[in-house]
Design a protein around this motif. Structure first.
Motif: not given
Length: 146
Positions: A107-132
């Motif tokens: 319903n709404y136009k959103l532009i999101v500042e992604w605080p992680g990275k984009y690699e291999d077609g995936r949005l990623v946040y934090a490092e593997y093993g981190h609770p988040e």
């Protein structure tokens, strides 16, 4: 990221089912100086949610997160720039950040500042093993790398 390609996508947002753009930096650090001259309503998601969730029992957080955001994202003609979305990855909230954003973007136009990275077609946040740690390879919307 080409300014003209981002502007073009923003102009096309209203014609899409999911009106969603993710801005990602190739590095983890996001520079919020978006090279776009259009005016957007900026929303600090961390601030909005933390101010409202303080009044709600922790066990009820998952029931209120989307409603809280919907209370500040109210104009279908406006384009919203969502910044500082890190709180969405807190396991206590029990939300899937991308699905939440997709749902709002119907319903709404959103532009999101992604605080992680984009690699291999995936949005990623934090490092593997981190609770988040979060990764998502199936999502709607466009990704622009800076």
């Amino acid at each position: 990221m080409s300014v003209s390609s981002v502007k073009n996508e923003i102009q096309q947002l209203g014609r899409r089912w999911h009106k969603l753009i993710f801005l990602c930096n190739r590095n983890y650090q996001f520079d919020s100086n978006i090279p776009i001259t259009d005016s957007f309503e900026k929303i600090n998601v961390n601030l909005v949610l933390s101010e409202e969730l303080i009044h709600i029992s922790q066990k009820n957080y998952p029931l209120h997160v989307e409603d809280i955001l919907q209370n500040v994202i109210i104009d279908t003609n406006q384009t919203y720039l969502l910044q500082h979305i890190d709180i969405l990855f807190d396991p206590v909230l029990q939300v899937h950040p991308v699905r939440l954003l997709e749902n709002i973007s119907k319903n709404y136009k959103l532009i999101v500042e992604w605080p992680g990275k984009y690699e291999d077609g995936r949005l990623v946040y934090a490092e593997y093993g981190h609770p988040e740690y979060f990764t998502c390879n199936e999502f709607e919307g466009k990704v622009f790398l800076k």
